[in-house]
Design a protein around this motif. Structure first.
Motif, PDB file in Angstrom:
ATOM      1  N   THR A   1       4.215  13.018  -6.224  1.00 42.54           N
ATOM      2  CA  THR A   1       4.719  11.855  -5.722  1.00 42.54           C
ATOM      3  C   THR A   1       2.716  10.928  -6.014  1.00 42.54           C
ATOM      4  OG1 THR A   1       5.781  11.603  -4.042  1.00 42.54           O
ATOM      5  CG2 THR A   1       4.938   9.576  -3.923  1.00 42.54           C
ATOM      6  N   ILE A   2       1.975  11.918  -5.782  1.00 46.36           N
ATOM      7  CA  ILE A   2       0.755  11.496  -5.799  1.00 46.36           C
ATOM      8  C   ILE A   2      -0.018  11.159  -7.829  1.00 46.36           C
ATOM      9  CG2 ILE A   2      -2.176  11.459  -5.602  1.00 46.36           C
ATOM     10  CD1 ILE A   2      -0.543  13.190  -2.829  1.00 46.36           C
ATOM     11  N   MET A   3       0.335  11.906  -8.109  1.00 43.53           N
ATOM     12  CA  MET A   3      -0.128  11.479  -9.212  1.00 43.53           C
ATOM     13  C   MET A   3       0.210  10.810 -10.102  1.00 43.53           C
ATOM     14  SD  MET A   3      -2.787  14.063  -9.052  1.00 43.53           S
ATOM     15  CE  MET A   3      -3.389  15.130 -10.909  1.00 43.53           C
TER      16      MET A   3
ATOM     17  N   LEU B   1      -2.211   9.222   2.941  1.00 39.55           N
ATOM     18  CA  LEU B   1      -2.184  10.065   3.595  1.00 39.55           C
ATOM     19  C   LEU B   1      -2.033   9.901   5.170  1.00 39.55           C
ATOM     20  CD1 LEU B   1      -2.581  13.325   1.933  1.00 39.55           C
ATOM     21  CD2 LEU B   1      -1.102  12.031   1.326  1.00 39.55           C
ATOM     22  N   VAL B   2      -0.564  10.057   5.614  1.00 36.00           N
ATOM     23  CA  VAL B   2      -0.263   9.135   7.194  1.00 36.00           C
ATOM     24  C   VAL B   2       0.502  10.650   7.773  1.00 36.00           C
ATOM     25  CG1 VAL B   2       0.620   7.723   8.902  1.00 36.00           C
ATOM     26  CG2 VAL B   2      -0.160   7.011   6.448  1.00 36.00           C
TER      27      VAL B   2
ATOM     28  N   ARG C   1       0.807  -1.248  -0.176  1.00 32.88           N
ATOM     29  CA  ARG C   1      -0.283  -0.435   0.011  1.00 32.88           C
ATOM     30  C   ARG C   1       0.609   1.263  -0.564  1.00 32.88           C
ATOM     31  NH1 ARG C   1      -4.846   1.083   4.581  1.00 32.88           N
ATOM     32  NH2 ARG C   1      -5.678   3.647   3.648  1.00 32.88           N
ATOM     33  N   PRO C   2       0.652   2.221  -1.142  1.00 33.28           N
ATOM     34  CA  PRO C   2       1.788   3.505  -0.737  1.00 33.28           C
ATOM     35  C   PRO C   2       1.121   4.476  -0.837  1.00 33.28           C
ATOM     36  CG  PRO C   2       0.964   3.147  -2.884  1.00 33.28           C
ATOM     37  CD  PRO C   2       0.015   2.211  -2.371  1.00 33.28           C
ATOM     38  N   ILE C   3       1.941   5.028   1.123  1.00 32.31           N
ATOM     39  CA  ILE C   3       1.381   6.125   2.009  1.00 32.31           C
ATOM     40  C   ILE C   3       2.651   6.976   1.648  1.00 32.31           C
ATOM     41  CG2 ILE C   3       1.082   3.573   3.758  1.00 32.31           C
ATOM     42  CD1 ILE C   3       2.970   5.023   5.125  1.00 32.31           C
ATOM     43  N   ILE C   4       2.639   7.978   1.789  1.00 33.04           N
ATOM     44  CA  ILE C   4       3.182   9.678   2.405  1.00 33.04           C
ATOM     45  C   ILE C   4       3.461  10.050   4.301  1.00 33.04           C
ATOM     46  CG2 ILE C   4       3.611  11.607   1.710  1.00 33.04           C
ATOM     47  CD1 ILE C   4       2.950  11.038  -1.259  1.00 33.04           C
ATOM     48  N   ILE C   5       4.181  10.164   4.224  1.00 33.66           N
ATOM     49  CA  ILE C   5       4.792  10.130   6.210  1.00 33.66           C
ATOM     50  C   ILE C   5       4.578  11.489   5.926  1.00 33.66           C
ATOM     51  CG2 ILE C   5       5.215   9.556   8.342  1.00 33.66           C
ATOM     52  CD1 ILE C   5       5.986   6.817   7.437  1.00 33.66           C
TER      53      ILE C   5
ATOM     54  N   GLU D   1       4.468   1.169   1.633  1.00 34.89           N
ATOM     55  CA  GLU D   1       5.413   1.384   0.522  1.00 34.89           C
ATOM     56  C   GLU D   1       5.918   2.916   1.127  1.00 34.89           C
ATOM     57  OE1 GLU D   1       6.521   2.351  -4.538  1.00 34.89           O
ATOM     58  OE2 GLU D   1       4.655   1.352  -3.271  1.00 34.89           O
ATOM     59  N   VAL D   2       6.259   3.330   1.610  1.00 34.76           N
ATOM     60  CA  VAL D   2       6.675   4.100   1.741  1.00 34.76           C
ATOM     61  C   VAL D   2       6.971   5.390   0.811  1.00 34.76           C
ATOM     62  CG1 VAL D   2       7.524   6.647   3.831  1.00 34.76           C
ATOM     63  CG2 VAL D   2       7.104   3.544   4.501  1.00 34.76           C
ATOM     64  N   LYS D   3       6.153   6.206   0.178  1.00 31.25           N
ATOM     65  CA  LYS D   3       6.905   6.425  -1.335  1.00 31.25           C
ATOM     66  C   LYS D   3       7.779   7.808  -1.280  1.00 31.25           C
ATOM     67  CE  LYS D   3       4.302   5.942  -5.246  1.00 31.25           C
ATOM     68  NZ  LYS D   3       5.245   5.058  -5.131  1.00 31.25           N
ATOM     69  N   LEU D   4       7.088   8.378   0.311  1.00 33.62           N
ATOM     70  CA  LEU D   4       7.651  10.081   0.304  1.00 33.62           C
ATOM     71  C   LEU D   4       7.814  10.172   1.880  1.00 33.62           C
ATOM     72  CD1 LEU D   4       9.292  13.352  -0.857  1.00 33.62           C
ATOM     73  CD2 LEU D   4       6.289  13.343  -0.485  1.00 33.62           C
ATOM     74  N   ILE D   5       8.250  11.291   2.426  1.00 33.99           N
ATOM     75  CA  ILE D   5       8.652  11.469   4.183  1.00 33.99           C
ATOM     76  C   ILE D   5       8.619  12.973   3.573  1.00 33.99           C
ATOM     77  CG2 ILE D   5       9.104  11.671   5.963  1.00 33.99           C
ATOM     78  CD1 ILE D   5      10.388   9.200   5.809  1.00 33.99           C
ATOM     79  N   THR D   6       7.952  13.543   4.937  1.00 29.51           N
ATOM     80  CA  THR D   6       7.390  15.624   3.713  1.00 29.51           C
ATOM     81  C   THR D   6       7.232  15.388   5.670  1.00 29.51           C
ATOM     82  OG1 THR D   6       4.889  14.805   4.077  1.00 29.51           O
ATOM     83  CG2 THR D   6       6.280  15.318   2.131  1.00 29.51           C
ATOM     84  N   THR D   7       7.901  17.197   5.370  1.00 26.60           N
ATOM     85  CA  THR D   7       8.275  17.178   7.388  1.00 26.60           C
ATOM     86  C   THR D   7       7.931  18.896   7.350  1.00 26.60           C
ATOM     87  OG1 THR D   7      10.313  18.452   6.896  1.00 26.60           O
ATOM     88  CG2 THR D   7      10.262  16.008   7.604  1.00 26.60           C
TER      89      THR D   7
END
Length: 306
Positions: free
Chosen positions: A112-114, A122-123, A4-8, A30-36
């Motif tokens: 990343t989403i598109m 989104l997490v 499952r693709p996720i962005i944290i 599947e962590v596709k991206l980490i944003t801060t």
């Protein structure tokens, strides 16, 4: 079965570090991206901490820095809980700066989403500033999001104000925008976080659960030493737990809004369990958690983070 693709979206932070660990080592995510985003400490510090964590975990996940302040409010961080850097108490390796993208978090999330073949989850385990900006700038992205699974809010009392939880209260305007976005949303709030415990008899076991367990023990020992006697609260890990083991939660569909005007209640999540507001449900709210199941799940998972 595909992951499952996720962005944290995160502000590490002690609790965040453990939630990120579980997500990165899961075979289902599947962590596709980490944003801060600025929250527990400043944007510069939380971004540095995310890069330190990835170096420690030996994972190559792109990182994008986002909002340095809430939409309107002045940032009041939680360095009194997490320490000056946000993650003091453990000897982390140098941050892996090569993973830091030049683009900001909002644009990185949008791209990343598109570009994803599957809808992305989104997490957010931090203030919701980045998510609100994403929806404001790129409303078309909503159709490509499976759901939001967030740690934040409360159906009862607060931990930043009498009725307000830290992540929502740090940027209540952003939270209100996200709850009103129309995107399917799950709120794992303060209520379940209080019950998601690693008990005193288990804390010594952390030292036996590899380097990640040692990291957890060191971080919590330095800044939440008293909690070793009452139980360590794994707030942010509740969001990841919902993704991986939703059956441990008791969930209700209801309507949530965020108080912006109350002089003593700004940042309160109004969880309308009785339908007083006559609004259609806009979220699933985790009302309870199987404490024993969570405890066993969490310790087992930390032991697998190798």
């Amino acid at each position: 079965m595909s992951k499952r693709p996720i962005i944290i979206d995160t502000d590490p932070g002690i609790d965040d570090a453990l939630a990120i660990a579980v997500a990165l080592f899961s075979e289902e995510l599947e962590v596709k991206l980490i944003t801060t985003v600025a929250g527990n400490v400043s944007l510069e510090k939380v971004t540095n901490n995310a890069l330190r964590l990835l170096a420690f975990f030996e994972k190559d996940i792109p990182v994008a820095a986002g909002a340095s302040a809430p939409l309107i409010e002045e940032l009041i961080d939680a360095s009194n809980v997490h320490g000056v850097s946000g993650m003091e108490g453990f000897d982390f390796p140098e941050p892996k700066k090569s993973l830091l993208l030049k683009e900001n978090a909002v644009n990185a999330m949008y791209r990343t989403i598109m570009e994803s073949e599957e809808k992305v989850t989104l997490v957010p385990i931090a203030p919701l500033t980045n998510i609100a900006l994403l929806f404001a700038m790129y409303p078309e992205v909503k159709e490509r999001i499976q759901e939001i699974v967030m740690m934040g809010g409360s159906a009862s009392r607060g931990n930043k104000g009498v009725m307000s939880e830290f992540n929502v209260a740090t940027d209540p305007e952003a939270a209100k925008m996200v709850f009103a976005s129309g995107v399917p949303l799950v709120m794992a709030g303060l209520d379940v976080g209080w019950k998601a415990l690693v008990l005193p008899e288990d804390t010594a076991k952390l030292l036996e659960l590899g380097e990640v367990g040692k990291m957890a023990h060191c971080l919590f020992k330095k800044y939440r030493g008293g909690s070793f006697n009452t139980g360590l609260k794994m707030y942010d890990s509740c969001a990841i737990a919902y993704l991986l083991c939703p059956q441990m939660f008791e969930v209700v569909d209801t309507y949530i809004d965020v108080e912006l005007c109350g002089s003593m209640t700004k940042g309160c999540t109004l969880v309308d369990l009785k339908g007083y507001l006559k609004k259609a449900p806009n979220a699933k709210v985790c009302m309870d958690i199987n404490q024993e199941l969570f405890r066993k799940w969490f310790l087992e998972f930390i032991g697998q983070c190798k």
